[in-house]
Design an enzyme around this catalytic site. Structure first.
Site, PDB file in Angstrom:
ATOM      1  N   GLU A  20      10.106  27.899  53.308  1.00 35.45           N
ATOM      2  CA  GLU A  20      10.725  28.147  53.998  1.00 35.45           C
ATOM      3  C   GLU A  20      10.896  26.744  55.625  1.00 35.45           C
ATOM      4  O   GLU A  20       9.923  26.736  55.679  1.00 35.45           O
ATOM      5  CB  GLU A  20      11.426  29.318  55.629  1.00 35.45           C
ATOM      6  CG  GLU A  20      11.635  29.432  56.261  1.00 35.45           C
ATOM      7  CD  GLU A  20      13.572  29.611  55.902  1.00 35.45           C
ATOM      8  OE1 GLU A  20      13.845  28.515  55.607  1.00 35.45           O
ATOM      9  OE2 GLU A  20      14.385  30.125  56.218  1.00 35.45           O
ATOM     10  N   ASP A  21      11.941  26.142  56.636  1.00 42.81           N
ATOM     11  CA  ASP A  21      11.998  25.568  57.512  1.00 42.81           C
ATOM     12  C   ASP A  21      11.312  26.003  58.513  1.00 42.81           C
ATOM     13  O   ASP A  21      10.237  25.617  59.290  1.00 42.81           O
ATOM     14  CB  ASP A  21      13.069  24.334  57.260  1.00 42.81           C
ATOM     15  CG  ASP A  21      14.351  25.171  57.422  1.00 42.81           C
ATOM     16  OD1 ASP A  21      14.141  26.890  58.096  1.00 42.81           O
ATOM     17  OD2 ASP A  21      14.871  24.346  57.941  1.00 42.81           O
ATOM     18  N   ASP A  61      12.112  31.679  63.064  1.00 44.53           N
ATOM     19  CA  ASP A  61      13.049  31.671  64.175  1.00 44.53           C
ATOM     20  C   ASP A  61      12.964  33.391  64.593  1.00 44.53           C
ATOM     21  O   ASP A  61      11.849  33.932  64.961  1.00 44.53           O
ATOM     22  CB  ASP A  61      13.883  31.509  64.241  1.00 44.53           C
ATOM     23  CG  ASP A  61      15.249  31.258  65.717  1.00 44.53           C
ATOM     24  OD1 ASP A  61      13.906  30.346  66.340  1.00 44.53           O
ATOM     25  OD2 ASP A  61      15.663  31.237  66.122  1.00 44.53           O
ATOM     26  N   PHE A  73      14.705  23.411  70.237  1.00 37.04           N
ATOM     27  CA  PHE A  73      15.502  23.189  69.143  1.00 37.04           C
ATOM     28  C   PHE A  73      14.711  22.095  68.657  1.00 37.04           C
ATOM     29  O   PHE A  73      15.263  20.974  69.282  1.00 37.04           O
ATOM     30  CB  PHE A  73      16.949  22.428  69.647  1.00 37.04           C
ATOM     31  CG  PHE A  73      17.833  22.439  68.703  1.00 37.04           C
ATOM     32  CD1 PHE A  73      18.180  23.918  67.442  1.00 37.04           C
ATOM     33  CD2 PHE A  73      18.529  21.847  67.937  1.00 37.04           C
ATOM     34  CE1 PHE A  73      18.696  23.863  66.320  1.00 37.04           C
ATOM     35  CE2 PHE A  73      18.352  21.631  66.333  1.00 37.04           C
ATOM     36  CZ  PHE A  73      19.607  22.672  66.207  1.00 37.04           C
ATOM     37  N   ARG A 126      17.941  15.576  59.401  1.00 33.89           N
ATOM     38  CA  ARG A 126      17.016  15.801  57.986  1.00 33.89           C
ATOM     39  C   ARG A 126      15.859  15.025  57.135  1.00 33.89           C
ATOM     40  O   ARG A 126      15.360  15.305  56.650  1.00 33.89           O
ATOM     41  CB  ARG A 126      18.014  16.544  56.882  1.00 33.89           C
ATOM     42  CG  ARG A 126      19.047  17.766  57.467  1.00 33.89           C
ATOM     43  CD  ARG A 126      19.049  18.576  55.994  1.00 33.89           C
ATOM     44  NE  ARG A 126      20.227  19.295  56.085  1.00 33.89           N
ATOM     45  CZ  ARG A 126      20.178  20.913  56.555  1.00 33.89           C
ATOM     46  NH1 ARG A 126      18.921  21.232  57.430  1.00 33.89           N
ATOM     47  NH2 ARG A 126      21.215  21.980  56.779  1.00 33.89           N
TER      48      ARG A 126
HETATM   49  P1  5GP Z   1      16.364  32.927  61.396  1.00 39.28           P
HETATM   50  O1  5GP Z   1      16.587  34.012  60.479  1.00 39.28           O
HETATM   51  O2  5GP Z   1      14.211  33.110  61.260  1.00 39.28           O
HETATM   52  O3  5GP Z   1      16.268  33.867  62.612  1.00 39.28           O
HETATM   53  O4  5GP Z   1      16.459  31.421  61.411  1.00 39.28           O
HETATM   54  C1  5GP Z   1      15.712  30.640  60.413  1.00 39.28           C
HETATM   55  C2  5GP Z   1      17.042  29.227  59.983  1.00 39.28           C
HETATM   56  O5  5GP Z   1      17.574  29.361  62.196  1.00 39.28           O
HETATM   57  C3  5GP Z   1      15.926  28.567  59.853  1.00 39.28           C
HETATM   58  O6  5GP Z   1      16.345  28.278  58.348  1.00 39.28           O
HETATM   59  C4  5GP Z   1      17.213  26.744  60.582  1.00 39.28           C
HETATM   60  O7  5GP Z   1      18.024  26.413  59.097  1.00 39.28           O
HETATM   61  C5  5GP Z   1      17.168  28.034  61.510  1.00 39.28           C
HETATM   62  N1  5GP Z   1      16.849  27.054  63.032  1.00 39.28           N
HETATM   63  C6  5GP Z   1      16.090  28.472  63.669  1.00 39.28           C
HETATM   64  N2  5GP Z   1      15.542  27.673  65.088  1.00 39.28           N
HETATM   65  C7  5GP Z   1      16.243  26.446  64.357  1.00 39.28           C
HETATM   66  C8  5GP Z   1      15.884  25.147  64.991  1.00 39.28           C
HETATM   67  O8  5GP Z   1      14.801  24.814  66.178  1.00 39.28           O
HETATM   68  N3  5GP Z   1      16.269  23.609  64.977  1.00 39.28           N
HETATM   69  C9  5GP Z   1      16.820  23.597  63.273  1.00 39.28           C
HETATM   70  N4  5GP Z   1      17.637  22.664  63.117  1.00 39.28           N
HETATM   71  N5  5GP Z   1      17.235  24.785  62.713  1.00 39.28           N
HETATM   72  C10 5GP Z   1      16.909  26.265  63.255  1.00 39.28           C
END
Ligand code: 5GP
Length: 169
Positions: free
Chosen positions: A94-95, A98, A147, A160
Site C-alpha cells: 500500500e502507499d 491513514d 497531506f 504521482r
Molecule cells: P485509509 O483507508 O487508510 O484511510 O486511506 C488510505 C488511502 O487514502 C491511501 O491509499 C491514499 O489513497 C489516501 N491518502 C491518505 N493520506 C494521503 C495523503 O497524505 N496524500 C495522498 N495523496 N493520499 C492520501
C-alpha cells in the site's frame, strides 16, 4: 501551491533496499504474492519487487471504500485479483495507511481466500490518523499528519511521478 520535500529520492531507495533484505529474511526466501493497491502503491511496489531476489508474483487490486450514508466500510472493488491466493504468502503493498479503513476491510476479504500468510507493507504510515485497528508489518516511513504527494501519491491524480515524497503548503 508550495511543494516541500519530506523524503528524498535517495532516502526512499535506501530504505527500500533495507526492507527488501528484511522481507527476504522473514519469508526465508519462500515465494511471495505481492498484491499492489492501485494507483498509489505501484511505484513503491515495483521498486521493492526489483530489490527482492527470491520469487515474487505480482497482482493488482483497485479499491475505494464507501463513505457517507452508504454501508460504511464495505469495499468498492474496481479491480479484483487475477490469481488464486490459496496457500500463498500474500504481501499487500500500500502507499499510505491513514485511517486504516481500506486495509481493515481488504484484509478481511483476502483472509477469506485462505492464504498461507497475509502481511502488509506500506510506504508511509500516518499513525496519528488511525481509526481502524490495523497495523502494517513493514513500514518504510512513519510520517506526521500532513497531506503528502509524490512517488505514487497524488493530488487530483497529479504529482504521482515525482521521484521523492513532498508535502503541500
Ligand atoms: P485509509 O483507508 O487508510 O484511510 O486511506 C488510505 C488511502 O487514502 C491511501 O491509499 C491514499 O489513497 C489516501 N491518502 C491518505 N493520506 C494521503 C495523503 O497524505 N496524500 C495522498 N495523496 N493520499 C492520501
Amino acid at each position: 501551491m508550495q511543494i516541500k520535500t519530506l523524503i528524498s529520492q535517495e532516502e526512499i531507495q535506501e530504505r527500500i533496499k533495507e526492507l527488501a533484505r528484511q522481507i527476504e529474511k522473514d519469508y526465508n526466501s519462500e515465494e511471495i504474492v505481492m498484491i499492489v493497491i492501485l494507483n498509489g502503491a505501484a511505484f513503491f511496489a515495483m521498486d521493492l519487487a526489483k530489490n527482492i531476489t527470491s520469487s515474487v508474483l505480482v497482482d493488482f487490486m483497485k479499491i475505494s471504500s464507501y463513505s457517507g450514508t452508504q454501508s460504511t466500510g464495505n469495499l468498492k472493488m474496481k479491480l479484483d485479483l487475477s490469481q488464486d491466493i490459496l496457500d500463498k504468502n500474500v504481501l499487500i503493498v500500500e502507499d499510505i495507511v491513514d485511517t486504516g479503513r481500506t486495509l481493515y476491510y481488504l484484509k478481511d476479504y483476502l483472509l477469506s481466500k485462505n492464504p498461507k500468510s497475509l502481511k502488509i507493507c506500506t510506504l508511509l504510515n500516518k499513525e496519528e490518523r488511525r481509526e481502524f485497528d490495523i497495523s502494517a508489518d513493514y513500514v518504510a516511513f512513519d510520517i506526521p499528519n500532513k497531506f503528502v504527494i509524490g512517488y505514487g501519491l497524488d493530488y487530483d491524480e497529479k504529482y504521482r511521478n515525482l521521484p521523492y515524497i513532498a508535502y503541500v503548503e
